[in-house]
Design a protein around this motif. Structure first.
Motif, PDB file in Angstrom:
ATOM      1  N   PRO A  84       0.802  -1.222   0.000  1.00  0.00           N
ATOM      2  CA  PRO A  84       0.000   0.000   0.000  1.00  0.00           C
ATOM      3  C   PRO A  84       0.836   1.274   0.000  1.00  0.00           C
ATOM      4  O   PRO A  84       0.460   2.274  -0.638  1.00  0.00           O
ATOM      5  CB  PRO A  84      -0.834  -0.116   1.289  1.00  0.00           C
ATOM      6  CG  PRO A  84      -0.089  -1.077   2.155  1.00  0.00           C
ATOM      7  CD  PRO A  84       0.548  -2.044   1.208  1.00  0.00           C
ATOM      8  N   ILE A  88      -1.017   2.586  -3.192  1.00  0.00           N
ATOM      9  CA  ILE A  88      -2.381   3.018  -2.903  1.00  0.00           C
ATOM     10  C   ILE A  88      -2.616   4.495  -3.198  1.00  0.00           C
ATOM     11  O   ILE A  88      -3.765   4.966  -3.208  1.00  0.00           O
ATOM     12  CB  ILE A  88      -2.746   2.693  -1.428  1.00  0.00           C
ATOM     13  CG1 ILE A  88      -4.253   2.470  -1.290  1.00  0.00           C
ATOM     14  CG2 ILE A  88      -2.252   3.798  -0.479  1.00  0.00           C
ATOM     15  CD1 ILE A  88      -4.659   1.851   0.034  1.00  0.00           C
ATOM     16  N   THR A  93      -7.614   3.810  -2.399  1.00  0.00           N
ATOM     17  CA  THR A  93      -8.353   2.592  -2.055  1.00  0.00           C
ATOM     18  C   THR A  93      -7.683   1.375  -2.680  1.00  0.00           C
ATOM     19  O   THR A  93      -6.970   1.492  -3.683  1.00  0.00           O
ATOM     20  CB  THR A  93      -9.813   2.652  -2.540  1.00  0.00           C
ATOM     21  OG1 THR A  93      -9.828   2.647  -3.979  1.00  0.00           O
ATOM     22  CG2 THR A  93     -10.504   3.908  -2.049  1.00  0.00           C
ATOM     23  N   ALA A  94      -7.949   0.211  -2.094  1.00  0.00           N
ATOM     24  CA  ALA A  94      -7.397  -1.034  -2.631  1.00  0.00           C
ATOM     25  C   ALA A  94      -8.349  -2.179  -2.332  1.00  0.00           C
ATOM     26  O   ALA A  94      -9.045  -2.182  -1.317  1.00  0.00           O
ATOM     27  CB  ALA A  94      -6.029  -1.319  -2.024  1.00  0.00           C
ATOM     28  N   ASP A  95      -8.402  -3.155  -3.228  1.00  0.00           N
ATOM     29  CA  ASP A  95      -9.203  -4.367  -3.054  1.00  0.00           C
ATOM     30  C   ASP A  95      -8.329  -5.482  -2.488  1.00  0.00           C
ATOM     31  O   ASP A  95      -7.205  -5.695  -2.969  1.00  0.00           O
ATOM     32  CB  ASP A  95      -9.782  -4.830  -4.393  1.00  0.00           C
ATOM     33  CG  ASP A  95     -10.989  -4.022  -4.836  1.00  0.00           C
ATOM     34  OD1 ASP A  95     -11.534  -3.261  -4.007  1.00  0.00           O
ATOM     35  OD2 ASP A  95     -11.387  -4.155  -6.005  1.00  0.00           O
ATOM     36  N   TYR A  96      -8.849  -6.205  -1.503  1.00  0.00           N
ATOM     37  CA  TYR A  96      -8.144  -7.353  -0.934  1.00  0.00           C
ATOM     38  C   TYR A  96      -9.026  -8.593  -0.979  1.00  0.00           C
ATOM     39  O   TYR A  96     -10.153  -8.582  -0.480  1.00  0.00           O
ATOM     40  CB  TYR A  96      -7.707  -7.068   0.507  1.00  0.00           C
ATOM     41  CG  TYR A  96      -6.380  -6.333   0.572  1.00  0.00           C
ATOM     42  CD1 TYR A  96      -5.209  -6.986   0.941  1.00  0.00           C
ATOM     43  CD2 TYR A  96      -6.291  -4.998   0.201  1.00  0.00           C
ATOM     44  CE1 TYR A  96      -3.985  -6.321   0.974  1.00  0.00           C
ATOM     45  CE2 TYR A  96      -5.080  -4.316   0.232  1.00  0.00           C
ATOM     46  CZ  TYR A  96      -3.928  -4.989   0.616  1.00  0.00           C
ATOM     47  OH  TYR A  96      -2.721  -4.340   0.630  1.00  0.00           O
ATOM     48  N   ALA A 107      -4.469  -7.248   4.584  1.00  0.00           N
ATOM     49  CA  ALA A 107      -5.552  -6.262   4.508  1.00  0.00           C
ATOM     50  C   ALA A 107      -5.556  -5.363   5.735  1.00  0.00           C
ATOM     51  O   ALA A 107      -5.741  -4.136   5.632  1.00  0.00           O
ATOM     52  CB  ALA A 107      -6.892  -6.973   4.361  1.00  0.00           C
ATOM     53  N   ALA A 110      -2.807  -2.818   5.424  1.00  0.00           N
ATOM     54  CA  ALA A 110      -3.076  -1.813   4.394  1.00  0.00           C
ATOM     55  C   ALA A 110      -4.038  -0.735   4.881  1.00  0.00           C
ATOM     56  O   ALA A 110      -4.004   0.409   4.401  1.00  0.00           O
ATOM     57  CB  ALA A 110      -3.632  -2.486   3.144  1.00  0.00           C
ATOM     58  N   LYS A 111      -4.905  -1.074   5.836  1.00  0.00           N
ATOM     59  CA  LYS A 111      -5.877  -0.099   6.348  1.00  0.00           C
ATOM     60  C   LYS A 111      -5.214   1.088   7.031  1.00  0.00           C
ATOM     61  O   LYS A 111      -5.844   2.138   7.209  1.00  0.00           O
ATOM     62  CB  LYS A 111      -6.841  -0.795   7.332  1.00  0.00           C
ATOM     63  CG  LYS A 111      -7.819  -1.743   6.663  1.00  0.00           C
ATOM     64  CD  LYS A 111      -8.715  -2.432   7.687  1.00  0.00           C
ATOM     65  CE  LYS A 111      -9.677  -3.399   7.003  1.00  0.00           C
ATOM     66  NZ  LYS A 111     -10.524  -4.131   7.983  1.00  0.00           N
ATOM     67  N   VAL A 116      -9.531   0.096   2.515  1.00  0.00           N
ATOM     68  CA  VAL A 116      -9.428  -1.280   2.052  1.00  0.00           C
ATOM     69  C   VAL A 116     -10.819  -1.866   1.860  1.00  0.00           C
ATOM     70  O   VAL A 116     -11.659  -1.804   2.761  1.00  0.00           O
ATOM     71  CB  VAL A 116      -8.624  -2.143   3.050  1.00  0.00           C
ATOM     72  CG1 VAL A 116      -8.753  -3.622   2.713  1.00  0.00           C
ATOM     73  CG2 VAL A 116      -7.155  -1.739   3.024  1.00  0.00           C
TER      74      VAL A 116
END
Length: 314
Positions: A84, A88, A93-96, A107, A110-111, A116
């Motif tokens: 991230p 990011i 935003t990112a998909d996990y 995940a 990454a938050k 996330v």
């Protein structure tokens, strides 16, 4: 003394031939008169090794020219933050795809750096991979993070391959980033192998530490700091490459799974057959939840026979 059979998932057992190479090189690496462990990472000896190992990775995986190969400190968990921090920023935003404990940890990490979106349905038990029709992908995501070899088009696909790196061929060109800790299949604990597509460089968040910044490490050719010095990659190449590794992984895992299937319920594999790993084989004794007393007795008897580290991750 009973011969020891080490079943540790990682740090994993080294091949016997690699033991012998390390013994010879420990005190006199390539006739330098000193150990590789005390060789400066700025020396010609190490720079040559650094170049050679990158070349081996590129040959084994047929890595395209527009990808950079990095050896970084922090192992796989260090990359939970690095991913991230480096990627990011495009949308925040990112998909996990959370299919197990490690992707859940990725995940969670990454938050700290952005929003996330966990695309898979929530579950208390990870026994398989939810059908892709159930995934709720965000078209605005900076990247999609997975712990498998599925391909998703449209955004960079980031794959944690800590467990199965170098166990089979993968099409690197389908991924934006591949990373993994080395200790299971390819080297010593504490180092991560990262393969990153060039267009994903130069996007790190301002707060990204230099040691985790892929762009900085590309410019430093993976020697921004002193890296771990041992690798198993040359041995893999000498034994027939990834085709041979895939053949051996199938042969070894099949032996164990066959025993589980033929045990009439004494052993129980809690993972769906279509999602079973050839690298790590979870099993319980007695049932899905296991018989604690029987498992303790099993482990005690196994250790007496020289079968160690069968208990596995908690």
């Amino acid at each position: 003394m009973v011969k020891i059979h080490n079943f540790g998932a990682g740090p994993a057992k080294l091949p016997e031939e690699v033991y012998e190479i390390i013994k010879k090189e420990l005190t006199n690496y390539e006739n330098s008169g000193i150990s590789l462990l005390e060789t400066s990472h700025r020396s010609g000896t190490y720079l040559k090794l650094n170049t050679e190992i990158q070349a081996v990775v590129r040959r084994l995986l047929n890595v395209p020219d527009n990808y950079k190969i990095l050896f970084l400190s922090g192992g796989g968990q260090g990359e939970f933050a690095a991913v991230p921090l480096n990627l990011i920023s495009r949308t925040g935003t990112a998909d996990y795809v959370v299919t197990g404990a490690w992707s859940a940890k990725a995940a969670k990490e990454a938050k700290k750096y952005g929003k996330v979106n966990v695309v898979t349905p929530h579950t208390e038990r990870y026994e398989g991979i939810p059908d892709q029709s159930t995934w709720k992908l965000d078209p605005n995501a900076s990247y999609v993070h997975i712990c498998t070899n599925e391909t998703i088009h449209g955004v960079p696909l980031v794959a944690d391959m800590s467990s199965n790196f170098m166990s089979k061929k993968v099409d690197v060109s389908k991924f934006g980033v591949i990373y993994g800790g080395a200790q299971k299949n390819i080297g010593t604990s504490g180092v991560a192998l990262v393969i990153v597509r060039e267009d994903l460089l130069n996007h790190a968040l301002p707060i990204c530490p230099s040691i985790l910044d892929w762009t900085v490490n590309v410019k430093a050719d993976s020697i921004l700091n002193t890296p771990p010095m041992f690798a198993v990659l040359q041995w893999i190449e000498s034994k027939g490459g990834l085709e041979k590794m895939a053949e051996l992984a199938t042969k070894k895992s099949s032996l164990v799974y066959n025993i589980i299937e033929e045990s009439n319920g004494f052993y129980y594999a809690p993972v769906a057959k279509n999602a079973r790993s050839k690298m790590n084989i979870p099993f319980r004794i007695g049932s899905a939840k296991g018989d604690d007393a029987l498992e303790k007795e099993f482990l005690k008897g196994a250790e007496a026979l020289g079968l160690i580290q069968l208990k596995g991750h908690r």
